[in-house]
Enzyme design. Structure first.
Site, PDB file in Angstrom:
ATOM      1  N   CYS A 171       6.345   8.158   2.572  1.00  0.00           N
ATOM      2  CA  CYS A 171       5.001   8.292   3.137  1.00  0.00           C
ATOM      3  C   CYS A 171       4.801   9.573   3.935  1.00  0.00           C
ATOM      4  O   CYS A 171       3.696   9.838   4.418  1.00  0.00           O
ATOM      5  CB  CYS A 171       4.690   7.078   4.009  1.00  0.00           C
ATOM      6  SG  CYS A 171       4.926   5.525   3.128  1.00  0.00           S
ATOM      7  N   HIS A 310      -0.180   8.169  12.162  1.00  0.00           N
ATOM      8  CA  HIS A 310       0.317   7.531  10.942  1.00  0.00           C
ATOM      9  C   HIS A 310      -0.134   6.072  10.906  1.00  0.00           C
ATOM     10  O   HIS A 310      -0.648   5.611   9.901  1.00  0.00           O
ATOM     11  CB  HIS A 310       1.839   7.631  10.896  1.00  0.00           C
ATOM     12  CG  HIS A 310       2.442   7.137   9.631  1.00  0.00           C
ATOM     13  ND1 HIS A 310       2.174   7.718   8.410  1.00  0.00           N
ATOM     14  CD2 HIS A 310       3.297   6.104   9.371  1.00  0.00           C
ATOM     15  CE1 HIS A 310       2.839   7.083   7.467  1.00  0.00           C
ATOM     16  NE2 HIS A 310       3.523   6.096   8.017  1.00  0.00           N
ATOM     17  N   GLU A 321       5.524   4.530  16.833  1.00  0.00           N
ATOM     18  CA  GLU A 321       4.808   5.812  16.904  1.00  0.00           C
ATOM     19  C   GLU A 321       4.182   6.008  18.277  1.00  0.00           C
ATOM     20  O   GLU A 321       4.192   7.114  18.832  1.00  0.00           O
ATOM     21  CB  GLU A 321       3.729   5.872  15.826  1.00  0.00           C
ATOM     22  CG  GLU A 321       3.026   7.224  15.783  1.00  0.00           C
ATOM     23  CD  GLU A 321       1.956   7.316  14.706  1.00  0.00           C
ATOM     24  OE1 GLU A 321       1.427   8.428  14.495  1.00  0.00           O
ATOM     25  OE2 GLU A 321       1.638   6.277  14.077  1.00  0.00           O
ATOM     26  N   LYS A 342      -6.068   4.896   8.289  1.00  0.00           N
ATOM     27  CA  LYS A 342      -5.608   3.940   7.272  1.00  0.00           C
ATOM     28  C   LYS A 342      -6.354   2.611   7.376  1.00  0.00           C
ATOM     29  O   LYS A 342      -6.352   1.832   6.412  1.00  0.00           O
ATOM     30  CB  LYS A 342      -4.101   3.698   7.404  1.00  0.00           C
ATOM     31  CG  LYS A 342      -3.235   4.865   6.947  1.00  0.00           C
ATOM     32  CD  LYS A 342      -1.750   4.508   7.026  1.00  0.00           C
ATOM     33  CE  LYS A 342      -0.867   5.661   6.590  1.00  0.00           C
ATOM     34  NZ  LYS A 342      -0.863   6.769   7.566  1.00  0.00           N
ATOM     35  N   HIS A 347      -3.127   2.385   2.885  1.00  0.00           N
ATOM     36  CA  HIS A 347      -1.992   3.312   2.981  1.00  0.00           C
ATOM     37  C   HIS A 347      -1.754   3.933   1.608  1.00  0.00           C
ATOM     38  O   HIS A 347      -1.293   3.267   0.677  1.00  0.00           O
ATOM     39  CB  HIS A 347      -0.760   2.547   3.454  1.00  0.00           C
ATOM     40  CG  HIS A 347       0.388   3.419   3.851  1.00  0.00           C
ATOM     41  ND1 HIS A 347       0.441   4.772   3.576  1.00  0.00           N
ATOM     42  CD2 HIS A 347       1.550   3.134   4.504  1.00  0.00           C
ATOM     43  CE1 HIS A 347       1.559   5.273   4.040  1.00  0.00           C
ATOM     44  NE2 HIS A 347       2.256   4.297   4.606  1.00  0.00           N
ATOM     45  N   PHE A 407       9.690   5.836   4.795  1.00  0.00           N
ATOM     46  CA  PHE A 407      10.965   5.180   4.569  1.00  0.00           C
ATOM     47  C   PHE A 407      12.040   6.234   4.306  1.00  0.00           C
ATOM     48  O   PHE A 407      11.813   7.241   3.639  1.00  0.00           O
ATOM     49  CB  PHE A 407      10.881   4.254   3.353  1.00  0.00           C
ATOM     50  CG  PHE A 407      10.141   2.962   3.585  1.00  0.00           C
ATOM     51  CD1 PHE A 407       9.661   2.621   4.833  1.00  0.00           C
ATOM     52  CD2 PHE A 407       9.933   2.074   2.536  1.00  0.00           C
ATOM     53  CE1 PHE A 407       8.982   1.435   5.046  1.00  0.00           C
ATOM     54  CE2 PHE A 407       9.257   0.883   2.731  1.00  0.00           C
ATOM     55  CZ  PHE A 407       8.788   0.567   3.987  1.00  0.00           C
TER      56      PHE A 407
END
Length: 419
Positions: A171, A310, A321, A342, A347, A407
């Site tokens: 991502c 994010h 975050e 998002k 996403h 990830f």
């Protein structure tokens, strides 16, 4: 690779001159931005027969607002995986928006990204192999499924010969591609780079796999309010698809051709956690990524006026975050308007950083922070100034950052300023 002349280097200023997208809330960049400001949600129930046939635990996603094969010519759509179709549409939108510049093909580059690649092509070909045998597997299967297919399609569309590179960093992919484009322009490898990312994996296997990880929201009866970053009731992200492209060029080149300039891309950084394949390191390198990106821009945390976060709407990710930003900005974080877009788009995985960078550029250009929808019960452990309706940004020079984390512990941050 050696830059074409000793004079090229980090002193080159890089600007954004074109924006393009196809997203769950818009067929173009302009429509996506307009719908974002209007508080739209792209999440909808899936109407494919395989949802019920396979008993999927999640029955909704944020699909592209228009089908890409209705935008492209039939023959070109047939030769591209859905992700590459979306990429080509976004790149064309951005190129038109930039004024379709005349440029030496040897000075035009592509820095693109995806998180997964041609998953539809791969899995459909596997089904064909099992059901009909090897002689029925389409001959273009490999060129369609390879992760660099989208970059290749854009490169051939615009005859870009200064390199067509592909990043695959989950991502964080397209934020990393934007950072690569910044480096390539600074170093003199190109005068213009088309940068961005794409993803199209709303397929039963990724849906089932993400659901097994407990990563997806299961609000099947309320898809429009399922993505709710920073809300105490958040339960996972909404899988989205789409693509976004930024036309980046040296300011010297843009000024010489009289281009409209949206913003400057002034810094970027990439780090890695080296911690866990899917979980963020609570004491990891995310704060350092933001600090390095600002340092690369010649700025400090005190200069930042807006952050596109994010914020996936996962219980663990959102708070990680937040803690990272608190380490970087301290008490000043309380006064920075935060947008978690998002909530509207879902996403987009490998395309997430690109669409969010686009929204960050539009925020600076139009001096308005876009809203975060669905935040009705703010998590008390995440005290932030989250923008919930369009908010005017102040006059004067502005600085904004866009965060992306993926990830594998991949982290990427881009820094933009007003012109």
């Amino acid at each position: 690779m050696v830059p074409p002349s000793p004079s090229s280097g980090s002193s080159r200023q890089v600007v954004v001159t074109g924006l393009g997208a196809i997203s769950p809330i818009g067929a173009t960049a302009e429509e996506s931005w307009s719908e974002l400001l209007a508080g739209a949600s792209g999440a909808r129930s899936l109407e494919h027969p395989w949802v019920e046939e396979l008993g999927l635990p999640v029955t909704f996603a944020a699909q592209a607002k228009v089908e890409p094969d209705t935008v492209l010519e039939r023959i070109e759509a047939k030769r591209l995986d859905r992700g590459a179709q979306l990429a080509l549409i976004a790149a064309r939108d951005a190129w038109r928006d930039a004024g379709s510049p005349e440029v030496d093909p040897d000075r035009l580059g592509v820095d693109w990204a995806t998180g997964i690649g041609g998953v539809w092509t791969l899995l459909n070909a596997w089904d064909t192999l099992r059901e009909k045998g090897p002689r029925r597997v389409p001959p273009l299967t490999v060129p369609m499924l390879m992760p660099n297919a989208a970059a290749a399609a854009i490169e051939m569309e615009f005859r870009a010969r200064a390199g067509a590179r592909t990043v695959v960093s989950a991502c964080a992919s397209s934020s990393e591609s934007i950072g690569n484009a910044l480096d390539h322009l600074r170093l003199g490898y190109a005068d213009i780079v088309i940068a961005g990312g794409t993803e199209a994996c709303i397929h039963p296997l990724p849906i089932a796999a993400f659901a097994q990880m407990q990563a997806l929201s299961k609000r099947n009866d309320e898809p429009g309010i399922a993505s709710r970053p920073y809300d105490a009731q958040r339960d996972g992200f909404v899988l989205g698809e789409g693509a976004a492209a930024l036309v980046l060029e040296t300011e010297e080149h843009a000024r010489a051709r009289g281009a409209r300039i949206y913003a400057r891309l002034v810094g970027g950084a990439v780090t890695s956690d080296a911690f866990h394949i899917s979980a963020p390191d609570p004491d990891g390198s995310v704060p350092r990524t933001m600090e390095l990106a600002l340092r690369d821009a010649g700025l400090s945390a005190a200069d930042v006026d807006h952050i596109n976060v994010h914020a996936t709407s996962t219980p663990v990710g959102d708070i990680a975050e937040y803690k990272a930003m608190r380490k970087v900005f301290g008490h000043a974080l309380d006064g920075i308007p935060i947008s978690a877009t998002k909530a509207s788009t879902g996403h987009l995985l490998g395309g997430a950083g690109a669409i969010e960078a686009l929204f960050t550029v539009k925020a600076l250009s139009e001096r308005v922070a876009p809203p975060t929808i669905n935040l009705t019960d703010p998590d008390p452990e995440i005290p932030l100034d989250v923008v919930t309706s369009p908010r005017a940004l102040p006059d004067g020079d502005l600085v904004a950052i866009s965060n992306s984390f993926g990830f594998g512990g991949h982290n990427a941050v881009a820094v933009f300023t007003t012109v």
